[in-house]
Design a protein around this motif. Structure first.
Motif, short mmCIF file in Angstrom:
data_model
loop_
_atom_site.label_atom_id
_atom_site.label_comp_id
_atom_site.label_asym_id
_atom_site.label_seq_id
_atom_site.Cartn_x
_atom_site.Cartn_y
_atom_site.Cartn_z
N ASN A 191 47.93 23.76 -47.13
CA ASN A 191 47.34 22.52 -47.63
C ASN A 191 47.49 22.41 -49.14
OD1 ASN A 191 46.38 21.84 -45.01
ND2 ASN A 191 44.61 23.17 -45.32
N ILE B 199 40.76 9.24 -52.13
CA ILE B 199 41.28 10.50 -51.63
C ILE B 199 42.03 10.17 -50.35
CG2 ILE B 199 40.77 12.87 -50.91
CD1 ILE B 199 38.07 12.61 -52.30
N ALA C 194 46.55 19.75 -52.58
CA ALA C 194 45.81 18.60 -53.11
C ALA C 194 46.32 18.35 -54.53
CB ALA C 194 44.31 18.87 -53.13
N LEU D 124 35.77 18.40 -53.53
CA LEU D 124 36.22 17.14 -52.93
C LEU D 124 35.17 16.60 -51.97
CD1 LEU D 124 40.00 17.63 -52.06
CD2 LEU D 124 39.02 16.09 -53.75
N TYR E 278 39.51 17.24 -61.36
CA TYR E 278 38.97 16.25 -60.44
C TYR E 278 37.79 15.52 -61.05
CZ TYR E 278 36.78 14.39 -56.18
OH TYR E 278 36.20 13.59 -55.23
N LEU F 239 46.21 14.39 -50.32
CA LEU F 239 46.18 15.61 -49.51
C LEU F 239 47.42 15.62 -48.63
CD1 LEU F 239 42.45 15.50 -48.31
CD2 LEU F 239 43.39 16.78 -50.25
N TYR G 63 45.30 20.17 -57.83
CA TYR G 63 43.85 20.02 -57.85
C TYR G 63 43.15 21.19 -58.54
CZ TYR G 63 39.02 20.07 -56.22
OH TYR G 63 37.67 20.13 -56.17
N ILE H 279 39.86 21.72 -45.48
CA ILE H 279 40.09 21.21 -46.84
C ILE H 279 38.87 21.46 -47.72
CG2 ILE H 279 40.31 19.06 -48.17
CD1 ILE H 279 42.95 19.98 -47.05
N VAL I 158 43.46 11.16 -55.39
CA VAL I 158 43.79 12.49 -54.88
C VAL I 158 44.61 12.31 -53.61
CG1 VAL I 158 42.92 14.68 -53.97
CG2 VAL I 158 41.70 13.51 -55.82
N TYR J 62 44.79 11.22 -47.25
CA TYR J 62 45.57 12.18 -46.48
C TYR J 62 46.84 11.48 -46.01
CZ TYR J 62 47.23 14.37 -42.17
OH TYR J 62 48.03 14.91 -41.20
#
Length: 219
Positions: free
Chosen positions: A102, A156, A104, A197, A35, A46, A30, A190, A44, A158
């Protein structure tokens, strides 16, 4: 004759340069610029991973998740040497801190298959080994034995927190926030890391697996 050969070589080289120019990665880490460029045409994903040692893991003194890799379905990568489309690895020089990191990625729409993983396991400081699985072990007939996730253009998604399960020999395991409060707290973190985002758009769609986690739907 020499001039003709030179022209032919020039055309060939130009063609090779063009092929390198138009080739694009299926997934890229990311960035706000990438983006903005991919909104509406790419998705995207996560994902979080904990690279720290887990003590008293099964019959081992400690174990540590070292890597996870994903291939886009239909990419037709063969053998174990071709680089996966998404590669998560422990990058710490010393022992990783006990927390989730984390990630992305901006990705092409589609299904992504777990194609490799690595787990380090130690019975003592002098007796250390690895549990590894590669593409040839996990991918069969275009499907992963371990699991997959999907993302569509403009989404997006997760897909989970990855760490270890120690019920038997250590293996990667997919965890997740168990209620909306925990999930919203995760999304707040995040937003601090990936400020462009739109966390209001994030969909809770876990890595789909029967071997590395249990089914769960956030209520």
């Amino acid at each position: 004759m020499q001039r003709t050969l030179s022209i032919q070589l020039s055309i060939l080289i130009a063609g090779l340069m063009l092929s390198w120019t138009v080739a694009a990665d299926v997934a890229v880490p990311y960035s706000s610029s990438a983006y903005a460029e991919g909104v509406g045409t790419k998705g995207v994903v996560l994902i979080s991973a904990n690279w720290s040692r887990k003590w008293k893991c099964g019959r081992f003194e400690n174990a540590q998740l070292k890597g996870l890799s994903f291939d886009k379905a239909g990419s037709q990568k063969e053998g174990n040497d071709a680089k996966a489309d998404i590669v998560l690895e422990d990058s710490s020089l010393f022992s990783a801190p006990p927390r989730f990191v984390n990630y992305a990625y901006i990705v092409e729409a589609g299904e992504y298959l777990l194609s490799a993983f690595s787990v380090k396991a130690a019975q003592s400081s002098s007796n250390v080994g690895y549990f590894n699985a590669a593409r040839n072990d996990l991918i069969k007939d275009g499907k992963s034995k371990a699991g997959s996730f999907t993302v569509s253009a403009g989404e997006i998604v997760y897909v989970g927190h990855f760490f270890l399960d120690c019920a038997q020999d250590p293996m990667p395991w997919r965890y997740y926030p168990s209620d909306k409060g925990d999930f919203n707290q995760f999304l707040s973190g995040i937003k601090k890391e990936f400020d462009a985002l739109d966390i209001e758009k994030v969909k809770f769609r876990l890595f789909d697996t029967t071997t590395m986690g249990s089914p769960f739907t956030l209520q």
